[in-house]
Design an enzyme around this catalytic site. Sequence first.
Site, PDB file in Angstrom:
ATOM      1  CG  ASP A 172     -20.003  19.849   4.691  1.00 40.82           C
ATOM      2  OD1 ASP A 172     -19.520  18.722   4.481  1.00 40.82           O
ATOM      3  OD2 ASP A 172     -20.520  20.194   5.774  1.00 40.82           O
ATOM      4  CE  LYS A 225     -13.743  18.341   1.596  1.00 42.23           C
ATOM      5  NZ  LYS A 225     -14.778  19.230   2.155  1.00 42.23           N
ATOM      6  CD  GLN A 279     -12.292  16.506   8.027  1.00 37.47           C
ATOM      7  OE1 GLN A 279     -11.107  16.236   7.963  1.00 37.47           O
ATOM      8  NE2 GLN A 279     -13.228  15.585   7.958  1.00 37.47           N
ATOM      9  N   GLY A 320     -18.066  13.692   4.805  1.00 35.71           N
ATOM     10  CA  GLY A 320     -19.221  13.200   4.056  1.00 35.71           C
ATOM     11  C   GLY A 320     -19.137  13.823   2.675  1.00 35.71           C
ATOM     12  CG  ASN A 365     -13.916  13.621  10.333  1.00 33.31           C
ATOM     13  OD1 ASN A 365     -13.511  12.859   9.459  1.00 33.31           O
ATOM     14  ND2 ASN A 365     -13.128  14.499  10.911  1.00 33.31           N
TER      15      ASN A 365
END
Length: 430
Positions: free
Chosen positions: A13, A16, A223, A40, A38
């Site tokens: 988070d 990116k 991630q 977002g 997974n």
Amino acid sequence: MTVTIVVGAQWGDEGKGKVIDYYAKNADYIVRFQGGNNAGHTIQVGDDVFKFHILPSGIIRPDKTVIIGNGVVIDPKVLLDELSELKSRGVPIAKVLISDRANVIMPYHKLQDSAEENAEGDAKIGTTGRGIGPTYTDKTNRHGIRIGDLIDDELLMGKLENIVPAKERLLRSLGKNAEFSVRDIFEEYRGFGRELHDHIMDSSVVLNQAIMANADILFEGAQGAQLDVDYGTYPYVTSSNTIAGNACVGSGIGPTHIDEVIGVVKAYTTRVGKGPFPTEQDNETGELIRKKGNEFGTTTGRPRRCGWLDMVILRTACRLNGLTGLAITRLDVLGGVSKLLACHSYMYNSDKLVNFPGNLRILEMCKPQYHELPGWDELQKEEWREIAKKGYDALPENLKKYLEYIENDCKTPVKIISIGPGREDTIMQN
Ligand code: GDP
Ligand code: IMO
Ligand code: MG
């Protein structure tokens, strides 16, 4: 031709999606290589906000090609829903290619994810519940179903007949009485295969041809380095390698093609889910940052844990990824916080640690050592936008000092400065 990898440097988070969207302007191909829904990733263009979980963030640039590589785990329903949402919003999209070798998230994986989390009690990871871990586990134990299998009826049925009873037994042992109909799963997933048929191919071949033709390629990490299955805060990590080295494995290109690796860094630190977080501010400061930054998860809506910038983590990210540049985001959010802290090392008993320890028991005993930096004023959205228009020199002096501190400590140049969620709120450094 440039091949650039963009990865998260912290616990995800970092922004990116925004950075990818910015770079995507000059790319021909945008490629996801690991993770699944997974992730977002948020992009803001004018008043339009897009949140992508499985589609690469270049999708809203119609003259590009996006690739979901073999290293990604795909929930086909989520993928089709994301595509149809864009269609219903009337958004022109890029060409979409999907690796035939990417593993599929099946209904039993999602149940397994939640059943295994529940069985862990207090030791749960706090996963996103999307079936990511069980899908990667089945990939490596060679019980996975791949996207290419969805367009081969015989292969798909044969695999399901073997796997489904075993999954029912496993779920029963975890206290979940799930009964699946092999026929129903077969019909549903064969249906997904039919819908995706024209997108499925050997994307490694396509990508290597593009490289030979001097195309610009952008890899989109999901991630962040501290969620990497090898190097993150194991076991409180995701189930894939999130660092740049995996871009090659997860897409089928050789490491000799990579030119640039950009690490996206949030100006402070956040984490969703459980696990250690040395600079966490579980207090008024953390609450202030969460409020100012509206720090709630893009995928699950959970409040993000907030804390100070951690240079130990950033140095680790530089080392693991071989970063050639940094993109620092959310600097606007820190505006108005008069005193900023950056952790330069950890004290473990009487030892000063400058590298992130692998042992979580040691990490728990580490005390962050801080360097204090002066803050800058809180500004309105429009004021930040004006600054972005004018460029680097117009930034508040103390913000520039903050960037210099990061750059000097990481020995890595800051290439992108982000002072708002929109495309325009960005300053590019040469
Ligand atoms: P990702 O998973 O790394 O793509 O990041 P997320 O999209 O989950 O979360 C980042 C959030 O920060 C999104 O809501 C972005 O729109 C927002 N964002 C990105 N850069 C900036 C920035 O410089 N300032 C502000 N205020 N928001 C930003
Ligand atoms: P993006 O790409 C932040 C976290 C989950 C959990 C752990 C394991 O948006 O930065 P998983 O479902 O992967 O098995 O969960 O990893 N996590 C993320 N945290 N951003 C993400 O993605 C994440 N993807 C997984 O919260 O702690
Ligand atoms: Mg995110």
